[in-house]
Design an enzyme around this catalytic site. Sequence first.
Site, mmCIF file in Angstrom:
data_model
loop_
_atom_site.group_PDB
_atom_site.id
_atom_site.type_symbol
_atom_site.label_atom_id
_atom_site.label_comp_id
_atom_site.label_asym_id
_atom_site.label_seq_id
_atom_site.Cartn_x
_atom_site.Cartn_y
_atom_site.Cartn_z
ATOM 1 N N LYS A 33 0.833 -1.215 0.000
ATOM 2 C CA LYS A 33 0.000 0.000 0.000
ATOM 3 C C LYS A 33 0.867 1.265 0.000
ATOM 4 O O LYS A 33 0.526 2.247 -0.641
ATOM 5 C CB LYS A 33 -0.970 0.017 1.188
ATOM 6 C CG LYS A 33 -0.334 0.260 2.541
ATOM 7 C CD LYS A 33 -1.379 0.390 3.634
ATOM 8 C CE LYS A 33 -0.714 0.541 4.982
ATOM 9 N NZ LYS A 33 0.026 1.772 5.165
ATOM 10 N N THR A 34 2.009 1.248 0.715
ATOM 11 C CA THR A 34 2.857 2.443 0.747
ATOM 12 C C THR A 34 3.417 2.724 -0.644
ATOM 13 O O THR A 34 3.512 3.880 -1.064
ATOM 14 C CB THR A 34 4.007 2.270 1.773
ATOM 15 O OG1 THR A 34 3.432 1.895 3.024
ATOM 16 C CG2 THR A 34 4.797 3.548 1.947
ATOM 17 N N ASP A 223 -3.462 7.810 4.533
ATOM 18 C CA ASP A 223 -2.943 6.467 4.798
ATOM 19 C C ASP A 223 -3.583 5.935 6.087
ATOM 20 O O ASP A 223 -4.011 6.709 6.942
ATOM 21 C CB ASP A 223 -1.415 6.575 4.962
ATOM 22 C CG ASP A 223 -0.748 5.218 5.030
ATOM 23 O OD1 ASP A 223 -1.380 4.212 4.658
ATOM 24 O OD2 ASP A 223 0.424 5.159 5.470
ATOM 25 N N GLU A 224 -3.616 4.606 6.245
ATOM 26 C CA GLU A 224 -4.144 3.965 7.474
ATOM 27 C C GLU A 224 -5.519 4.545 7.835
ATOM 28 O O GLU A 224 -5.802 4.853 8.998
ATOM 29 C CB GLU A 224 -3.167 4.173 8.652
ATOM 30 C CG GLU A 224 -1.767 3.622 8.418
ATOM 31 C CD GLU A 224 -1.675 2.102 8.517
ATOM 32 O OE1 GLU A 224 -2.730 1.434 8.526
ATOM 33 O OE2 GLU A 224 -0.549 1.584 8.554
ATOM 34 N N GLN A 254 -7.377 -4.474 10.030
ATOM 35 C CA GLN A 254 -6.255 -4.098 10.899
ATOM 36 C C GLN A 254 -6.593 -2.896 11.787
ATOM 37 O O GLN A 254 -5.698 -2.185 12.247
ATOM 38 C CB GLN A 254 -5.011 -3.812 10.053
ATOM 39 C CG GLN A 254 -4.508 -5.053 9.316
ATOM 40 C CD GLN A 254 -3.191 -4.810 8.598
ATOM 41 O OE1 GLN A 254 -2.162 -4.602 9.225
ATOM 42 N NE2 GLN A 254 -3.225 -4.838 7.277
ATOM 43 N N ARG A 601 2.283 -10.509 10.471
ATOM 44 C CA ARG A 601 3.633 -9.916 10.523
ATOM 45 C C ARG A 601 4.657 -10.902 9.969
ATOM 46 O O ARG A 601 5.791 -10.532 9.679
ATOM 47 C CB ARG A 601 4.057 -9.573 11.976
ATOM 48 C CG ARG A 601 3.215 -8.559 12.753
ATOM 49 C CD ARG A 601 2.928 -7.297 12.011
ATOM 50 N NE ARG A 601 1.680 -7.397 11.284
ATOM 51 C CZ ARG A 601 1.342 -6.644 10.260
ATOM 52 N NH1 ARG A 601 2.162 -5.733 9.801
ATOM 53 N NH2 ARG A 601 0.181 -6.795 9.650
#
Length: 719
Positions: A33-34, A223-224, A254, A601
């Site tokens: 996504k980044t 973002d997020e 998340q 993770r």
Amino acid sequence: MDDLLQGLNEAQQQAVTSTEGYIRVIAGAGSGKTKALTHRYGFIVNALGIEPSNMLCVTFTNKAAHEMRRRVKQLIGGERDTGFITTYHGFCVRVLREDIHRLFYPKNFVILDVEDQKTILREIFEDLGLKLNDKIFKRLLDKIGMLKGNTHYVQQMVQRGEMPAEEAGDDLDGRIIQMYLKKQKRVFGLDFDDLINFTFVLFSQYSEVLEKWQDRLFYIQVDEFQDSNAKQFELVRMLAEKHGNLFVVGDPDQTIYEWRGADPKYIVDFQEYFPSAETVYLNRNYRSTPEILSVGNSLIKHNYFRVDKEMVTDNAGGLKVIHYHGKDEQEEAAWVVDKIKELIDKKQASYNSIAILYRANYLSRFIEQTLIKESIEYTIFGGFKFFDRMEVKDALAHLRMVAFEDDLSFSRIINVPKRQIGKKRMQFLRERAEAEDLSLYDALKKYADHPRLHRTGAQSFIEAIESLKVKRKTLNISELLQEALQQTGYEAYIREDGDQDRLDNLTELLHSIVQYEQTLGEDIELEEYLQMLTLYTEHDREAQAETVKMMTIHTAKGLEFPYVFFIGMTEGIIPNVRTLRERKERGLEEERRLAYVAMTRAEKELYLTESEGFQSGGLQKYPSRFIFEIEEAAYQRIGLLDEELIKEAKRYIQAYAHPDQASVNGFHKGSRVRHPVFGEGKIESVDEKKNTYLIFFDKLKAPRPISRNFKNLEFMDDQ
């Protein structure tokens, strides 16, 4: 332009080139996504010719903003102004620096952190002649935070001249809060809540200010987005209103910060707020093996409040996910550490590539002891090592006083809780002790009646220590510690503070001593135990970069590690029993998201571990429901998990540890349903917090709120 799209998959390219309108990107864990965000920024600047000063890119932490700025500069050239790649607070500071003069504040206002807030409170306590008391500060700061939950108080602070006081009545807390606001005004200080509240007031009272910023910001990306709260959502909604270009990226699976205001509804229901919105799905995972993804997918699909997606990967297959079940904590810790040693010995992994994740800080203790014993270096992120935590050190200092009467332990605990033995009185004791070659404790005993020590708690402290010295002959160490914490008032002091983590850590310390006694016999000497502990905790180990990483799941969010051990997967720990009690089904879904974040993770190998025995409060331990929710074919179990224990665990989960609601049926907005009394109707909306459907029944004139757990609601075909 081609350079910016090179190396991106089809969905990422779609996200990058979708520049106009309201766009929602559902980006799963490890889906790049980044990369999509930064390349879209670069695409708008390089391919469309838009200046960076006309774009706002908001993220949640300064660290993420710096990293994004660094990546963007590589794409667009380092000379451009990327100052609007920032956090919500950073953006508000930019607005206020330009326009806060309208609220009669100087543009060089002071930004206050928590320590500054406490300093203001200390001044107020001195002004009012109250005892300085850090534990009350936390409660007051919480109350101040609640007051600043809306913008009403801002009017009071921005009037010219002396700030008018609100009517506080006889309430001492109210008086203190009013004094706090006045002192804030006097230094022109704004805390983090004020930054966003003052910005809202500016925008609502001065339409020209809002228009100026709307005119300036043609493109906004966030973002997020799943971590946005109501104010943050409203802020970007207002800013995007004029040009209608809002691009948000996030993963509802998340959302793990609901407890501090984040609300996943803004991303889940994005199209209800912006009906013309388009959605792009980034569901190709570049991080994990198919085996790890299948475990994560299998768990998270049990959540109702989400955007449905299945993560896929082209990564090569790897080891099946392992679930290890131990007979007790020692066996669990030993298995984890043996597995780490095996990975190192086979040269599969370096210590740096291994992470141990857990739900709560106190869970690090039983693993730490085994790592130390095996001389394996570790680093705890986002927290202190268990034996370095303030309350654990304080508790052990009480035992050391009983055993050794040493000056270090005395200095640590003589004024905790407060006994009016501050710097000047300690100086007096030090002078006496040095002149007469006494320990500080002996000096206190000798001069307890001295005028310098009148109106202090010296005598009660001496009585407590002397009493404990007598009792140590008949009590084992765990009983002696309990007695010490009660007699000296330390446990009450921590309890009054209201910090549950500190209480949990004290309980965990007692639990560890009980286990130690059971292993080595209850008649172990106090001095021997304390020396053993000193060797464990104070042994001079060189700081090395090559260390196993240990952290809570919250700390691990956004990070990735080749090898992940997710320990302590016990019902009541995860899902956390307090969260279930307080937030019911919403809490359960957030806990499941936490477990999902922990699992995703992992890049190469994932180990889920738990063990039998008893929790700190004496409750029997059962495997977490989240283990039972994963399809059995998706993992391999090591360790004998008795069928009877599985049945017991499931009975326990059903009867005691489930939220008040039973299973929630999966109807949604627009569903046609039949009620045994009201007849047929249509669901108008779903209230997640109240756990109800608002249903408009055909026969009734007004809708009715019906519990989502009402079992006699029948589903009909959606119309």
